[in-house]
Design a protein around this motif. Sequence first.
Motif, PDB file in Angstrom:
ATOM      1  N   LYS A 209      46.390   0.127  50.095  1.00 49.29           N
ATOM      2  CA  LYS A 209      46.273   1.268  49.182  1.00 49.29           C
ATOM      3  C   LYS A 209      44.898   1.946  49.247  1.00 49.29           C
ATOM      4  CE  LYS A 209      49.644  -0.642  45.920  1.00 49.29           C
ATOM      5  NZ  LYS A 209      49.879  -1.133  44.539  1.00 49.29           N
ATOM      6  N   ALA A 210      43.962   1.349  49.961  1.00 51.14           N
ATOM      7  CA  ALA A 210      42.619   1.919  50.069  1.00 51.14           C
ATOM      8  C   ALA A 210      42.603   3.029  51.123  1.00 51.14           C
ATOM      9  CB  ALA A 210      41.613   0.838  50.442  1.00 51.14           C
ATOM     10  N   THR A 211      41.641   3.958  50.989  1.00 50.28           N
ATOM     11  CA  THR A 211      41.451   4.950  52.041  1.00 50.28           C
ATOM     12  C   THR A 211      40.634   4.313  53.167  1.00 50.28           C
ATOM     13  OG1 THR A 211      39.370   5.818  51.178  1.00 50.28           O
ATOM     14  CG2 THR A 211      41.420   6.800  50.329  1.00 50.28           C
TER      15      THR A 211
ATOM     16  N   LEU B 149      37.777   5.257  54.550  1.00 49.05           N
ATOM     17  CA  LEU B 149      36.343   5.140  54.265  1.00 49.05           C
ATOM     18  C   LEU B 149      36.064   4.081  53.207  1.00 49.05           C
ATOM     19  CD1 LEU B 149      33.581   6.232  55.015  1.00 49.05           C
ATOM     20  CD2 LEU B 149      33.839   7.967  53.220  1.00 49.05           C
ATOM     21  N   GLU B 150      36.907   4.013  52.174  1.00 55.75           N
ATOM     22  CA  GLU B 150      36.740   2.982  51.140  1.00 55.75           C
ATOM     23  C   GLU B 150      36.845   1.586  51.743  1.00 55.75           C
ATOM     24  OE1 GLU B 150      38.682   5.369  47.276  1.00 55.75           O
ATOM     25  OE2 GLU B 150      39.854   3.909  48.431  1.00 55.75           O
ATOM     26  N   GLN B 151      37.813   1.398  52.624  1.00 59.18           N
ATOM     27  CA  GLN B 151      38.023   0.091  53.252  1.00 59.18           C
ATOM     28  C   GLN B 151      36.796  -0.330  54.070  1.00 59.18           C
ATOM     29  OE1 GLN B 151      41.197  -2.075  53.352  1.00 59.18           O
ATOM     30  NE2 GLN B 151      39.363  -3.284  53.649  1.00 59.18           N
ATOM     31  N   VAL B 152      36.274   0.596  54.864  1.00 60.83           N
ATOM     32  CA  VAL B 152      35.126   0.285  55.710  1.00 60.83           C
ATOM     33  C   VAL B 152      33.910  -0.074  54.862  1.00 60.83           C
ATOM     34  CG1 VAL B 152      33.486   1.232  57.378  1.00 60.83           C
ATOM     35  CG2 VAL B 152      35.932   1.669  57.657  1.00 60.83           C
ATOM     36  N   LEU B 153      33.632   0.732  53.838  1.00 65.80           N
ATOM     37  CA  LEU B 153      32.446   0.494  53.006  1.00 65.80           C
ATOM     38  C   LEU B 153      32.585  -0.782  52.173  1.00 65.80           C
ATOM     39  CD1 LEU B 153      31.722   4.156  51.855  1.00 65.80           C
ATOM     40  CD2 LEU B 153      30.530   2.840  53.612  1.00 65.80           C
ATOM     41  N   THR B 154      33.808  -1.074  51.722  1.00 65.59           N
ATOM     42  CA  THR B 154      34.037  -2.298  50.942  1.00 65.59           C
ATOM     43  C   THR B 154      33.839  -3.541  51.819  1.00 65.59           C
ATOM     44  OG1 THR B 154      35.612  -1.172  49.496  1.00 65.59           O
ATOM     45  CG2 THR B 154      35.719  -3.579  49.565  1.00 65.59           C
TER      46      THR B 154
ATOM     47  N   ASP C 136      40.186  10.045  54.596  1.00 65.64           N
ATOM     48  CA  ASP C 136      40.917   9.913  53.326  1.00 65.64           C
ATOM     49  C   ASP C 136      42.317   9.348  53.506  1.00 65.64           C
ATOM     50  OD1 ASP C 136      38.778  10.951  51.898  1.00 65.64           O
ATOM     51  OD2 ASP C 136      39.424  13.021  52.230  1.00 65.64           O
ATOM     52  N   ALA C 137      42.715   9.081  54.744  1.00 65.66           N
ATOM     53  CA  ALA C 137      44.055   8.528  54.987  1.00 65.66           C
ATOM     54  C   ALA C 137      44.157   7.126  54.396  1.00 65.66           C
ATOM     55  CB  ALA C 137      44.340   8.484  56.482  1.00 65.66           C
TER      56      ALA C 137
ATOM     57  N   GLY D  79      47.682   1.964  54.553  1.00 65.20           N
ATOM     58  CA  GLY D  79      49.109   1.684  54.732  1.00 65.20           C
ATOM     59  C   GLY D  79      49.817   2.673  55.636  1.00 65.20           C
ATOM     60  N   GLN D  80      49.215   3.855  55.868  1.00 66.99           N
ATOM     61  CA  GLN D  80      49.831   4.865  56.727  1.00 66.99           C
ATOM     62  C   GLN D  80      49.400   4.735  58.190  1.00 66.99           C
ATOM     63  OE1 GLN D  80      48.403   8.392  54.735  1.00 66.99           O
ATOM     64  NE2 GLN D  80      50.075   8.398  53.245  1.00 66.99           N
ATOM     65  N   LEU D  81      48.490   3.823  58.469  1.00 67.12           N
ATOM     66  CA  LEU D  81      47.953   3.698  59.830  1.00 67.12           C
ATOM     67  C   LEU D  81      48.795   2.764  60.694  1.00 67.12           C
ATOM     68  CD1 LEU D  81      44.119   3.283  59.085  1.00 67.12           C
ATOM     69  CD2 LEU D  81      45.431   5.400  59.349  1.00 67.12           C
ATOM     70  N   SER D  82      48.697   2.948  61.995  1.00 65.04           N
ATOM     71  CA  SER D  82      49.339   2.034  62.936  1.00 65.04           C
ATOM     72  C   SER D  82      48.528   0.740  63.018  1.00 65.04           C
ATOM     73  CB  SER D  82      49.409   2.679  64.324  1.00 65.04           C
ATOM     74  OG  SER D  82      48.103   2.810  64.869  1.00 65.04           O
TER      75      SER D  82
END
Length: 599
Positions: A79-81, A83-88, A114-115, A118-121
């Motif tokens: 559910k994270a974007t 950029l949020e995932q990388v910084l977290t 901002d994607a 969950g939408q990524l491959s």
Amino acid sequence: MLISAEKITKSYNEKPLLEDCTLHLSEGDKIGVIGRNGAGKSTFIKIMAGAEIPDGGTVTRFSGAQIGYLSQNPDLDEKATVLEQVLTMAGGERDLQEYQAKNILNRLGITCFDALIGQLSGGQKKRVALAAVLITPCEALILDEPTNHLDNDMIAWLEGFLIKYTGALLMVTHDRYFLDRVVSKIAEVDSASLYLYEANYSKYLELKALRDEAEASAFRKRQSLLRKELAWISRGAKARSTKSRFRVERYEALSAMDGPETASKLELSSISSRLGRKTIEITDLTKGFGGEEPLIRNFEHVLARDARIGFVGHNGCGKTTLLKLIAGQLEPDSGSVVLGDTVKIGYFSQECDEMDLSQKVIDYVKGFGESIQTPEGTLTASQLLEKFLFPSDLQWNTIGRLSGGERRRLFLLGVLITAPNVLLLDEPTNDLDIDTLMILEEYIESFQGAVLAVSHDRYFLDKIAHWIFEFQEDGVIRQYMGGYSDYLRERPTRAGGGEKAAAPKVQGEKRTPSSPRKLRFSFKEQREYEEIDDTIARLEQEKEQLDQELVTGSSDYERLQQLLTRQTELEKELENQTERWVYLNELAEKIAEQESANR
């Protein structure tokens, strides 16, 4: 020293995966971990990273050393974007890291920050996790297969990044150029043991050969001594004296020692069916998705019977799409792919989606036949699996319980036993160990048919490719003669360098009726065209002489067998050369007609 792993032991079944393995990671170390699929490489670096607990031994992290760890299958927040995932995951000062995060994500082909995850491959998720690890404030990076899901340009960038990286590096990878250029030590996991070599990959190969030779020499000396002791003890020597007891005990000790363990070797024999004169003709092929600009535009190609083509380009440019169009799994928007009557395609797809994970390994192979005809004779499904390094205990496992590399190896077996004469390989090097890759390269070298491979493995492309086809931004596919290193030397520079004077041939450039695609021989075809009449004449003359000798030499049975064998070989050579003569002369006529029309 940053991390010390002492006498690490780990077992999943009765047989230990790792036994008394020791490795120290110090400041400035750059260590590549290699070994066969299932040997325990990923398990060992998980233990080093603190992501798994060993059954025995100790792992010490000195001075609270911070570690950046990239697993093979990163656990991300769906559910994270991005950029949020990388910084977290990076866990540092967000304001300072945001610019760096965006820069590295761009380098890795992730531009929509901002994607949602969950939408990524799967490949995009791995690249997001890699970006997070690379900006993590730490003294050491531990990376498991960092080059998987990266295209060739991304790998070249990552290679440069890690060469300049000043911290310690521990990395599992099968990319041999990466190992040669980035690391200064090789840790080989083999038969539950770990061997450390103070060398990059090239030097490791030399040292490994010396180690194997030394072990074999020591074994031969021990066998010689054992034979002498056996002769002495067989003479009925009394064991009462100290000297006699010593020799008896020495004999018993020598007998109990194991010889050098020789790992089972994957055996690949070229199983292929005859490929006729007409192979695959691709005409004016165009394909796009969702109304966007075509990934492939006006591509044309006639596949040579012995073609060795490597496809390169950024992720998502259409390489897999082209293979699927050739395999008939996708329909083109326009144009056609026409297969000759004898063409039999073997498609080694990237994801192995066709495999039923609940099926037993032995049943998967039996699905192709209870017995398989090979150059060595008829083999049962079980015997064939043994040759592909699946011992009897693994054969009754479900496919879902295999490691990623073992699953890919099984899928490769399923492709090859169908006896294809055109091989389509989509990222064949993913998850395959170096030993298997070397054997696959040898297989391709002897394969009687055409090979088209999508790969990010530069070493693999240098070994197998005679041509590199590069997918460009406008849907055009540009051809370069040679392997990947030749392609790098010849392609135009991307940063304002402009085209070179001798621009390579372009496939797929948009044409108008007034400017049709210019036909021409390749350098190899031109030379073959000039020499083929003499070649056929020489073969026919040899066949005529051989026919006469068969009549006069019929009383010599051994000589007769040799002549008959050569007669069969000559007839096959003549057939192949005659088919090639027809193709080259048809092409020459078309070239002449086009030149005449343009005058």
